[in-house]
Motif scaffolding. Structure first.
Motif, mmCIF file in Angstrom:
data_model
loop_
_atom_site.group_PDB
_atom_site.id
_atom_site.type_symbol
_atom_site.label_atom_id
_atom_site.label_comp_id
_atom_site.label_asym_id
_atom_site.label_seq_id
_atom_site.Cartn_x
_atom_site.Cartn_y
_atom_site.Cartn_z
ATOM 1 N N TYR A 135 61.448 38.111 42.404
ATOM 2 C CA TYR A 135 60.608 37.058 42.960
ATOM 3 C C TYR A 135 59.158 37.311 42.597
ATOM 4 O O TYR A 135 58.764 38.435 42.260
ATOM 5 N N GLN A 136 58.376 36.247 42.648
ATOM 6 C CA GLN A 136 56.954 36.309 42.368
ATOM 7 C C GLN A 136 56.203 35.503 43.415
ATOM 8 O O GLN A 136 56.696 34.473 43.901
ATOM 9 N N VAL A 137 55.034 35.958 43.755
ATOM 10 C CA VAL A 137 54.123 35.186 44.594
ATOM 11 C C VAL A 137 52.928 34.816 43.719
ATOM 12 O O VAL A 137 52.186 35.686 43.271
ATOM 13 N N LEU A 138 52.771 33.529 43.448
ATOM 14 C CA LEU A 138 51.756 33.060 42.516
ATOM 15 C C LEU A 138 50.679 32.262 43.244
ATOM 16 O O LEU A 138 50.971 31.516 44.179
ATOM 17 N N LYS A 139 49.453 32.404 42.806
ATOM 18 C CA LYS A 139 48.348 31.638 43.376
ATOM 19 C C LYS A 139 48.400 30.215 42.829
ATOM 20 O O LYS A 139 48.573 29.999 41.623
ATOM 21 N N ARG A 140 48.275 29.239 43.710
ATOM 22 C CA ARG A 140 48.336 27.839 43.293
ATOM 23 C C ARG A 140 47.103 27.467 42.472
ATOM 24 O O ARG A 140 45.985 27.891 42.792
ATOM 25 N N GLU A 141 47.310 26.662 41.454
ATOM 26 C CA GLU A 141 46.174 26.156 40.671
ATOM 27 C C GLU A 141 45.365 25.179 41.506
ATOM 28 O O GLU A 141 44.136 25.154 41.433
ATOM 29 N N ALA A 142 46.053 24.345 42.287
ATOM 30 C CA ALA A 142 45.371 23.399 43.176
ATOM 31 C C ALA A 142 45.915 23.615 44.593
ATOM 32 O O ALA A 142 47.102 23.381 44.836
ATOM 33 N N PRO A 143 45.102 24.094 45.509
ATOM 34 C CA PRO A 143 45.578 24.374 46.868
ATOM 35 C C PRO A 143 46.139 23.133 47.554
ATOM 36 O O PRO A 143 45.663 22.011 47.341
ATOM 37 N N LEU A 144 47.169 23.313 48.359
ATOM 38 C CA LEU A 144 47.733 22.231 49.156
ATOM 39 C C LEU A 144 46.955 22.071 50.446
ATOM 40 O O LEU A 144 46.114 22.907 50.797
ATOM 41 N N THR A 145 47.221 20.997 51.164
ATOM 42 C CA THR A 145 46.601 20.817 52.470
ATOM 43 C C THR A 145 47.035 21.952 53.391
ATOM 44 O O THR A 145 48.220 22.270 53.491
ATOM 45 N N ARG A 146 46.076 22.580 54.025
ATOM 46 C CA ARG A 146 46.356 23.736 54.880
ATOM 47 C C ARG A 146 47.188 23.320 56.090
ATOM 48 O O ARG A 146 46.875 22.340 56.764
ATOM 49 N N LYS A 147 48.247 24.048 56.361
ATOM 50 C CA LYS A 147 49.099 23.799 57.518
ATOM 51 C C LYS A 147 48.812 24.845 58.583
ATOM 52 O O LYS A 147 49.142 26.017 58.414
ATOM 53 N N SER A 148 48.183 24.430 59.662
ATOM 54 C CA SER A 148 47.780 25.373 60.705
ATOM 55 C C SER A 148 48.744 25.322 61.882
ATOM 56 O O SER A 148 49.364 24.293 62.164
ATOM 57 N N TYR A 149 48.860 26.435 62.591
ATOM 58 C CA TYR A 149 49.725 26.540 63.755
ATOM 59 C C TYR A 149 48.883 26.829 64.991
ATOM 60 O O TYR A 149 47.847 27.491 64.916
ATOM 61 N N GLU A 150 49.333 26.328 66.126
ATOM 62 C CA GLU A 150 48.633 26.537 67.382
ATOM 63 C C GLU A 150 49.543 27.241 68.370
ATOM 64 O O GLU A 150 50.768 27.160 68.281
ATOM 65 N N LEU A 151 48.920 27.936 69.310
ATOM 66 C CA LEU A 151 49.696 28.560 70.366
ATOM 67 C C LEU A 151 50.388 27.502 71.206
ATOM 68 O O LEU A 151 49.858 26.411 71.405
ATOM 69 N N ALA A 152 51.579 27.812 71.689
ATOM 70 C CA ALA A 152 52.259 26.915 72.613
ATOM 71 C C ALA A 152 51.426 26.770 73.875
ATOM 72 O O ALA A 152 50.696 27.682 74.267
ATOM 73 N N SER A 153 51.532 25.620 74.525
ATOM 74 C CA SER A 153 50.705 25.332 75.692
ATOM 75 C C SER A 153 50.891 26.367 76.803
ATOM 76 O O SER A 153 49.963 26.669 77.548
ATOM 77 N N ASN A 154 52.095 26.939 76.909
ATOM 78 C CA ASN A 154 52.338 27.914 77.970
ATOM 79 C C ASN A 154 51.855 29.308 77.611
ATOM 80 O O ASN A 154 51.976 30.238 78.405
#
Length: 209
Positions: A135-154
């Protein structure tokens, strides 16, 4: 004899419940026909077992295996934690007889996708004697829209707070230890570092110079 198998089970994968019943002999088991909600975990394993057998009739993989698991959820926002579903999936595969024991899975890759119309999981098993995994982990030529995560309300009230800096006025003999030698600090004979969160006795500090 082939050393490859593929299993596709339709429906949103579910995680295995921590709920267990203990019978008179002291053995634990997952309930299946109690008529309650938690029956679904044992029933899901049975569905996986039946599907795996029907899709790979007569096949038994008895060597070390590479597993590629692709999970397709119905919703991007609400679904089980992907790293928690492997237990129920591989328990079901083991019950099917397709593998001897889930300990055979020596390398595992999990990929998460979304398919609103056909949620499912697709599992491919490759015999280690015949296949290899790279496997390889490659840097994207054009970054995608950042997907952020939030803590659950509880859990938002459980945010970690910064440690309170240590002040010389707060240190009493024997109540704090040197971060290097772990010996109790004597009086105020120490150096503070890391914005007061680390304390080093004078002896250790001199050795560092």
């Amino acid at each position: 004899m082939t050393s490859y198998a593929k299993v596709v089970v339709m429906g949103t994968p579910i995680t295995k419940s921590n709920f267990k019943l203990i019978n008179k002999e002291g053995r634990s088991f997952l309930p299946m026909n109690s008529g309650k909600y938690h029956d679904r975990y044992a029933n899901y394993e049975q569905e996986i077992a039946f599907t795996a057998m029907s899709q790979n009739p007569g096949l038994v993989l008895d060597e070390a295996l590479i597993a590629i698991l692709k999970v397709y959820y119905k919703s991007e926002k609400r679904h089980p934690d992907t790293n928690n579903i492997t237990k129920s999936i591989f328990d079901g595969i083991e019950k099917s007889g397709l593998i001897i024991n889930d300990a055979q899975i020596t390398r595992l890759v999990i990929e998460e996708y979304y398919d609103k119309e056909n949620p499912r999981f697709e599992l491919e098993l490759f015999g280690d004697s015949e296949f290899n995994l790279t496997y390889q982990v490659l840097k994207r030529e054009a970054p995608l829209t950042r997907k952020s995560y939030e803590l659950a309300s509880n859990k938002k009230g459980e945010m970690r707070t910064k440690p309170k800096p240590v002040k010389k006025s707060d240190v009493t003999t024997g109540s704090n230890s040197c971060s290097v030698c772990k010996k109790p600090i004597s009086g105020h004979d120490f150096i503070s570092a890391d914005a007061g969160r680390t304390i080093i006795c004078r002896g250790c500090f001199n050795k560092l110079l």
